[in-house]
Design a protein around this motif. Structure first.
Motif, PDB file in Angstrom:
ATOM      1  N   GLN A 124       3.430  -0.017   2.396  1.00 32.64           N
ATOM      2  CA  GLN A 124       3.930   1.137   1.624  1.00 32.64           C
ATOM      3  C   GLN A 124       3.792   0.890   0.121  1.00 32.64           C
ATOM      4  O   GLN A 124       3.324   1.741  -0.624  1.00 32.64           O
ATOM      5  N   HIS A 125       4.222  -0.297  -0.312  1.00 38.97           N
ATOM      6  CA  HIS A 125       4.170  -0.604  -1.750  1.00 38.97           C
ATOM      7  C   HIS A 125       2.737  -0.755  -2.255  1.00 38.97           C
ATOM      8  O   HIS A 125       2.427  -0.376  -3.387  1.00 38.97           O
ATOM      9  N   LEU A 126       1.874  -1.298  -1.415  1.00 42.73           N
ATOM     10  CA  LEU A 126       0.473  -1.501  -1.816  1.00 42.73           C
ATOM     11  C   LEU A 126      -0.192  -0.159  -2.131  1.00 42.73           C
ATOM     12  O   LEU A 126      -1.024  -0.063  -3.029  1.00 42.73           O
ATOM     13  N   PHE A 127       0.212   0.857  -1.379  1.00 40.91           N
ATOM     14  CA  PHE A 127      -0.434   2.164  -1.536  1.00 40.91           C
ATOM     15  C   PHE A 127       0.498   3.222  -2.136  1.00 40.91           C
ATOM     16  O   PHE A 127       0.305   4.415  -1.922  1.00 40.91           O
ATOM     17  N   GLU A 128       1.506   2.774  -2.886  1.00 45.03           N
ATOM     18  CA  GLU A 128       2.390   3.777  -3.505  1.00 45.03           C
ATOM     19  C   GLU A 128       1.805   4.281  -4.829  1.00 45.03           C
ATOM     20  O   GLU A 128       2.293   5.251  -5.403  1.00 45.03           O
ATOM     21  N   ILE A 129       0.763   3.627  -5.314  1.00 46.40           N
ATOM     22  CA  ILE A 129       0.050   4.162  -6.470  1.00 46.40           C
ATOM     23  C   ILE A 129      -1.054   5.084  -5.948  1.00 46.40           C
ATOM     24  O   ILE A 129      -1.319   5.137  -4.747  1.00 46.40           O
ATOM     25  N   GLU A 130      -1.698   5.782  -6.873  1.00 50.52           N
ATOM     26  CA  GLU A 130      -2.830   6.631  -6.479  1.00 50.52           C
ATOM     27  C   GLU A 130      -3.855   5.752  -5.766  1.00 50.52           C
ATOM     28  O   GLU A 130      -4.182   4.654  -6.235  1.00 50.52           O
ATOM     29  N   HIS A 131      -4.341   6.198  -4.611  1.00 52.91           N
ATOM     30  CA  HIS A 131      -5.236   5.334  -3.837  1.00 52.91           C
ATOM     31  C   HIS A 131      -6.210   6.149  -3.005  1.00 52.91           C
ATOM     32  O   HIS A 131      -6.013   7.341  -2.786  1.00 52.91           O
TER      33      HIS A 131
ATOM     34  N   ASN B 114      -2.640  -5.576  -8.651  1.00 53.99           N
ATOM     35  CA  ASN B 114      -2.114  -5.555 -10.019  1.00 53.99           C
ATOM     36  C   ASN B 114      -0.738  -4.882 -10.043  1.00 53.99           C
ATOM     37  O   ASN B 114       0.214  -5.377 -10.666  1.00 53.99           O
ATOM     38  N   HIS B 115      -0.630  -3.767  -9.329  1.00 55.82           N
ATOM     39  CA  HIS B 115       0.646  -3.038  -9.226  1.00 55.82           C
ATOM     40  C   HIS B 115       1.732  -3.916  -8.581  1.00 55.82           C
ATOM     41  O   HIS B 115       2.875  -3.947  -9.040  1.00 55.82           O
ATOM     42  N   ILE B 116       1.365  -4.651  -7.508  1.00 59.12           N
ATOM     43  CA  ILE B 116       2.324  -5.514  -6.797  1.00 59.12           C
ATOM     44  C   ILE B 116       2.866  -6.612  -7.721  1.00 59.12           C
ATOM     45  O   ILE B 116       4.058  -6.904  -7.730  1.00 59.12           O
ATOM     46  N   TYR B 117       1.975  -7.222  -8.504  1.00 62.52           N
ATOM     47  CA  TYR B 117       2.412  -8.309  -9.397  1.00 62.52           C
ATOM     48  C   TYR B 117       3.133  -7.773 -10.636  1.00 62.52           C
ATOM     49  O   TYR B 117       4.021  -8.431 -11.164  1.00 62.52           O
ATOM     50  N   THR B 118       2.763  -6.578 -11.060  1.00 64.31           N
ATOM     51  CA  THR B 118       3.383  -6.007 -12.264  1.00 64.31           C
ATOM     52  C   THR B 118       4.767  -5.430 -11.963  1.00 64.31           C
ATOM     53  O   THR B 118       5.694  -5.582 -12.737  1.00 64.31           O
ATOM     54  N   HIS B 119       4.915  -4.781 -10.802  1.00 62.34           N
ATOM     55  CA  HIS B 119       6.148  -4.022 -10.529  1.00 62.34           C
ATOM     56  C   HIS B 119       7.008  -4.591  -9.402  1.00 62.34           C
ATOM     57  O   HIS B 119       8.137  -4.150  -9.202  1.00 62.34           O
ATOM     58  N   HIS B 120       6.478  -5.553  -8.635  1.00 60.67           N
ATOM     59  CA  HIS B 120       7.243  -6.079  -7.492  1.00 60.67           C
ATOM     60  C   HIS B 120       7.320  -7.607  -7.477  1.00 60.67           C
ATOM     61  O   HIS B 120       7.584  -8.210  -6.434  1.00 60.67           O
ATOM     62  N   ASN B 121       7.036  -8.228  -8.608  1.00 65.27           N
ATOM     63  CA  ASN B 121       7.120  -9.699  -8.709  1.00 65.27           C
ATOM     64  C   ASN B 121       6.171 -10.450  -7.794  1.00 65.27           C
ATOM     65  O   ASN B 121       6.414 -11.606  -7.454  1.00 65.27           O
ATOM     66  N   GLY B 122       5.128  -9.800  -7.328  1.00 65.65           N
ATOM     67  CA  GLY B 122       4.100 -10.508  -6.562  1.00 65.65           C
ATOM     68  C   GLY B 122       4.249 -10.408  -5.056  1.00 65.65           C
ATOM     69  O   GLY B 122       5.209  -9.840  -4.532  1.00 65.65           O
TER      70      GLY B 122
END
Length: 256
Positions: free
Chosen positions: A142-149, A111-119
Protein backbone atom coordinates in the motif's frame (compact mmCIF):
# COMPACT_ATOMS: atom_id res chain seq x y z
CA UNK A 1 7.68 -40.54 2.19
CA UNK A 2 6.24 -40.56 5.70
CA UNK A 3 8.69 -39.95 8.52
CA UNK A 4 7.99 -39.50 12.21
CA UNK A 5 8.41 -35.90 13.29
CA UNK A 6 11.79 -36.54 14.98
CA UNK A 7 13.12 -38.37 11.91
CA UNK A 8 11.81 -35.67 9.62
CA UNK A 9 13.44 -32.98 11.76
CA UNK A 10 16.79 -34.81 11.70
CA UNK A 11 16.57 -35.35 7.95
CA UNK A 12 15.75 -31.68 7.25
CA UNK A 13 18.26 -30.31 9.79
CA UNK A 14 21.00 -32.22 7.95
CA UNK A 15 19.89 -30.71 4.64
CA UNK A 16 19.83 -27.22 6.18
CA UNK A 17 23.42 -27.73 7.27
CA UNK A 18 24.34 -28.82 3.76
CA UNK A 19 22.75 -25.91 1.90
CA UNK A 20 22.84 -23.04 4.43
CA UNK A 21 26.43 -22.51 3.50
CA UNK A 22 28.37 -19.74 1.69
CA UNK A 23 29.01 -22.18 -1.20
CA UNK A 24 25.25 -21.86 -1.89
CA UNK A 25 25.65 -18.13 -2.65
CA UNK A 26 27.37 -18.63 -6.02
CA UNK A 27 24.31 -20.19 -7.61
CA UNK A 28 21.71 -17.99 -5.93
CA UNK A 29 20.36 -14.46 -6.53
CA UNK A 30 21.41 -13.61 -2.94
CA UNK A 31 24.90 -13.14 -4.41
CA UNK A 32 23.84 -9.68 -5.69
CA UNK A 33 23.18 -8.02 -2.29
CA UNK A 34 26.34 -9.79 -1.04
CA UNK A 35 28.32 -7.43 -3.29
CA UNK A 36 27.40 -4.52 -0.98
CA UNK A 37 28.27 -3.64 2.59
CA UNK A 38 26.07 -0.67 3.54
CA UNK A 39 22.70 -1.61 5.10
CA UNK A 40 20.58 0.54 2.77
CA UNK A 41 22.43 -0.68 -0.32
CA UNK A 42 21.93 -4.31 0.72
CA UNK A 43 18.21 -3.90 1.39
CA UNK A 44 17.46 -1.89 -1.75
CA UNK A 45 19.33 -4.12 -4.20
CA UNK A 46 18.05 -7.14 -2.24
CA UNK A 47 14.46 -5.99 -2.69
CA UNK A 48 14.95 -5.27 -6.41
CA UNK A 49 16.70 -8.62 -6.95
CA UNK A 50 13.93 -10.49 -5.14
CA UNK A 51 11.33 -8.61 -7.21
CA UNK A 52 12.68 -10.10 -10.45
CA UNK A 53 13.45 -13.52 -8.93
CA UNK A 54 11.26 -15.69 -11.08
CA UNK A 55 12.15 -17.82 -14.07
CA UNK A 56 15.62 -19.02 -14.99
CA UNK A 57 18.10 -18.43 -12.14
CA UNK A 58 20.93 -17.56 -14.50
CA UNK A 59 18.92 -14.80 -16.14
CA UNK A 60 17.71 -13.54 -12.72
CA UNK A 61 21.34 -13.17 -11.61
CA UNK A 62 22.43 -11.58 -14.92
CA UNK A 63 19.58 -9.05 -14.83
CA UNK A 64 20.02 -8.24 -11.14
CA UNK A 65 23.70 -7.48 -11.87
CA UNK A 66 22.50 -5.24 -14.66
CA UNK A 67 20.18 -3.44 -12.21
CA UNK A 68 23.12 -2.82 -9.88
CA UNK A 69 25.16 -1.42 -12.80
CA UNK A 70 22.35 0.90 -13.85
CA UNK A 71 22.19 2.21 -10.27
CA UNK A 72 25.93 3.01 -10.45
CA UNK A 73 26.63 0.36 -7.80
CA UNK A 74 25.26 2.79 -5.19
CA UNK A 75 21.57 1.82 -4.94
CA UNK A 76 20.74 3.98 -1.90
CA UNK A 77 22.51 7.06 -3.24
CA UNK A 78 20.80 6.61 -6.61
CA UNK A 79 17.36 6.20 -5.00
CA UNK A 80 17.78 9.28 -2.82
CA UNK A 81 19.72 11.67 -5.08
CA UNK A 82 18.75 10.87 -8.67
CA UNK A 83 17.52 13.59 -11.01
CA UNK A 84 14.71 13.00 -13.49
CA UNK A 85 17.35 12.70 -16.28
CA UNK A 86 19.18 9.88 -14.41
CA UNK A 87 16.12 7.66 -14.75
CA UNK A 88 16.18 7.64 -18.57
CA UNK A 89 18.90 4.98 -18.77
CA UNK A 90 16.71 2.60 -16.69
CA UNK A 91 14.10 2.55 -19.43
CA UNK A 92 15.94 -0.08 -21.48
CA UNK A 93 15.85 -2.62 -18.62
CA UNK A 94 13.69 -5.71 -19.00
CA UNK A 95 13.30 -9.00 -17.12
CA UNK A 96 10.33 -11.01 -18.33
CA UNK A 97 7.29 -8.78 -17.62
CA UNK A 98 9.24 -6.36 -15.39
CA UNK A 99 10.34 -3.55 -17.68
CA UNK A 100 12.10 -0.18 -17.54
CA UNK A 101 8.94 1.69 -16.61
CA UNK A 102 8.46 -0.65 -13.64
CA UNK A 103 12.11 -0.17 -12.64
CA UNK A 104 11.71 3.62 -12.69
CA UNK A 105 8.47 3.31 -10.70
CA UNK A 106 10.19 1.19 -8.06
CA UNK A 107 13.07 3.68 -7.71
CA UNK A 108 10.58 6.54 -7.29
CA UNK A 109 8.51 4.53 -4.80
CA UNK A 110 11.60 3.55 -2.81
CA UNK A 111 12.58 7.21 -2.59
CA UNK A 112 9.12 7.85 -1.11
CA UNK A 113 9.56 4.95 1.39
CA UNK A 114 12.90 6.29 2.66
CA UNK A 115 11.78 9.92 2.65
CA UNK A 116 8.38 9.50 4.34
CA UNK A 117 8.44 6.11 6.12
CA UNK A 118 11.99 5.84 7.51
CA UNK A 119 12.94 3.12 5.04
CA UNK A 120 12.11 -0.50 4.31
CA UNK A 121 12.82 -2.03 7.71
CA UNK A 122 10.70 0.54 9.55
CA UNK A 123 7.60 -0.23 7.46
CA UNK A 124 7.84 -3.99 7.92
CA UNK A 125 8.50 -3.60 11.65
CA UNK A 126 5.61 -1.18 12.13
CA UNK A 127 2.95 -3.63 10.95
CA UNK A 128 4.55 -6.90 12.10
CA UNK A 129 2.54 -9.41 14.11
CA UNK A 130 3.98 -11.80 16.71
CA UNK A 131 4.32 -14.74 14.32
CA UNK A 132 3.75 -13.24 10.91
CA UNK A 133 4.91 -10.54 8.51
CA UNK A 134 2.12 -11.15 6.01
CA UNK A 135 0.18 -8.07 7.16
CA UNK A 136 3.43 -6.10 6.91
CA UNK A 137 3.79 -7.15 3.27
CA UNK A 138 0.21 -6.02 2.57
CA UNK A 139 0.83 -2.61 4.19
CA UNK A 140 4.21 -2.24 2.50
CA UNK A 141 2.56 -2.69 -0.88
CA UNK A 142 0.00 0.00 0.00
CA UNK A 143 2.72 2.46 0.99
CA UNK A 144 4.90 1.63 -2.02
CA UNK A 145 2.08 2.62 -4.35
CA UNK A 146 0.47 5.45 -2.39
CA UNK A 147 2.24 7.95 -4.64
CA UNK A 148 1.28 8.45 -8.27
CA UNK A 149 2.20 5.19 -9.99
CA UNK A 150 1.81 3.00 -13.03
CA UNK A 151 -1.01 0.54 -12.48
CA UNK A 152 1.02 -2.14 -14.28
CA UNK A 153 3.78 -2.00 -11.64
CA UNK A 154 1.50 -3.14 -8.82
CA UNK A 155 1.50 -6.73 -10.00
CA UNK A 156 5.21 -7.03 -9.21
CA UNK A 157 4.53 -6.98 -5.47
CA UNK A 158 2.29 -9.78 -4.21
CA UNK A 159 -0.36 -9.30 -1.54
CA UNK A 160 -0.71 -12.16 0.98
CA UNK A 161 -4.09 -10.81 2.08
CA UNK A 162 -5.30 -11.64 -1.43
CA UNK A 163 -4.21 -15.25 -0.88
CA UNK A 164 -0.82 -14.96 -2.56
CA UNK A 165 2.10 -17.02 -1.23
CA UNK A 166 4.23 -13.88 -1.91
CA UNK A 167 7.25 -16.09 -2.51
CA UNK A 168 9.70 -13.40 -3.63
CA UNK A 169 9.04 -10.93 -0.85
CA UNK A 170 9.12 -13.69 1.79
CA UNK A 171 12.51 -14.67 0.35
CA UNK A 172 13.68 -11.05 0.62
CA UNK A 173 12.53 -10.94 4.25
CA UNK A 174 14.44 -14.14 4.98
CA UNK A 175 17.59 -12.51 3.60
CA UNK A 176 17.15 -9.40 5.74
CA UNK A 177 15.99 -10.92 9.04
CA UNK A 178 17.60 -14.36 9.50
CA UNK A 179 20.91 -14.12 11.32
CA UNK A 180 22.67 -17.39 12.09
CA UNK A 181 26.30 -16.38 11.39
CA UNK A 182 26.47 -18.88 8.51
CA UNK A 183 27.17 -16.11 6.05
CA UNK A 184 24.25 -16.63 3.67
CA UNK A 185 21.39 -14.52 5.08
CA UNK A 186 22.24 -11.00 6.25
CA UNK A 187 20.31 -10.56 9.51
CA UNK A 188 20.61 -6.77 9.27
CA UNK A 189 17.02 -6.03 10.31
CA UNK A 190 17.31 -6.19 14.09
CA UNK A 191 13.76 -4.97 14.80
CA UNK A 192 12.30 -8.22 13.45
CA UNK A 193 12.79 -11.84 14.48
CA UNK A 194 13.23 -15.03 12.40
CA UNK A 195 10.20 -16.48 14.21
CA UNK A 196 8.02 -13.99 12.28
CA UNK A 197 9.17 -15.17 8.87
CA UNK A 198 7.30 -17.31 6.35
CA UNK A 199 8.89 -19.82 3.99
CA UNK A 200 9.28 -18.70 0.37
CA UNK A 201 6.87 -21.14 -1.27
CA UNK A 202 7.36 -22.01 -4.93
CA UNK A 203 7.04 -25.03 -7.22
CA UNK A 204 10.21 -26.69 -5.89
CA UNK A 205 9.69 -26.17 -2.17
CA UNK A 206 5.97 -26.92 -2.52
CA UNK A 207 6.56 -30.26 -4.24
CA UNK A 208 9.17 -31.35 -1.70
CA UNK A 209 6.96 -30.22 1.22
CA UNK A 210 4.09 -32.34 -0.14
CA UNK A 211 6.29 -35.41 -0.53
CA UNK A 212 7.45 -35.02 3.07
CA UNK A 213 3.91 -34.58 4.40
CA UNK A 214 4.47 -30.95 5.41
CA UNK A 215 1.83 -29.69 3.00
CA UNK A 216 -1.47 -31.12 1.80
CA UNK A 217 -2.94 -28.22 -0.14
CA UNK A 218 -2.45 -28.57 -3.90
CA UNK A 219 -2.05 -24.89 -4.90
CA UNK A 220 0.98 -22.82 -3.89
CA UNK A 221 -1.10 -19.97 -2.48
CA UNK A 222 -1.53 -18.06 0.77
CA UNK A 223 -3.49 -20.88 2.41
CA UNK A 224 -0.75 -23.37 1.51
CA UNK A 225 1.83 -20.98 2.98
CA UNK A 226 -0.10 -20.81 6.26
CA UNK A 227 -0.22 -24.62 6.40
CA UNK A 228 3.48 -24.98 5.63
CA UNK A 229 4.36 -22.27 8.18
CA UNK A 230 2.41 -24.08 10.87
CA UNK A 231 4.20 -27.37 10.18
CA UNK A 232 7.67 -25.82 9.99
CA UNK A 233 7.07 -24.05 13.30
CA UNK A 234 6.50 -27.46 14.88
CA UNK A 235 10.05 -28.37 13.81
CA UNK A 236 11.64 -25.09 14.95
CA UNK A 237 9.49 -22.32 16.37
CA UNK A 238 12.35 -19.80 16.57
CA UNK A 239 13.71 -20.25 13.06
CA UNK A 240 11.13 -22.06 10.91
CA UNK A 241 12.38 -20.59 7.65
CA UNK A 242 15.83 -22.19 7.84
CA UNK A 243 14.01 -25.16 6.30
CA UNK A 244 13.72 -23.17 3.08
CA UNK A 245 17.35 -24.22 2.44
CA UNK A 246 16.41 -27.89 2.86
CA UNK A 247 13.23 -27.79 0.75
CA UNK A 248 14.87 -25.74 -1.99
CA UNK A 249 18.08 -27.79 -2.01
CA UNK A 250 16.18 -31.08 -2.13
CA UNK A 251 14.02 -29.81 -5.00
CA UNK A 252 16.56 -27.98 -7.15
CA UNK A 253 19.86 -29.76 -6.49
CA UNK A 254 18.67 -33.28 -5.65
CA UNK A 255 15.52 -33.55 -7.77
CA UNK A 256 13.83 -35.02 -4.71
Amino acid sequence: MKLKREELKDFLDNKVELYNNPKFIDSDPIQIPHQFSKKEDIEIIGFLTATIAWGNRKSIITNAKRMANLLDHSPFEFVMQHQESDLEKLQAFVHRTFNGYDFIQFITSLNHIYTHHNGLEAIFAKYAEANSLQNSIHKFKQHLFEIEHLERSRKHVSDPLKNSAAKRINMFLRWMVRNDNNGVDFGIWKSLSPRQLSCPLDVHSGNVARKLGLLKRKQNDGKALAELDQNLRKLDVNDPVKYDFALFGLGVFEGF
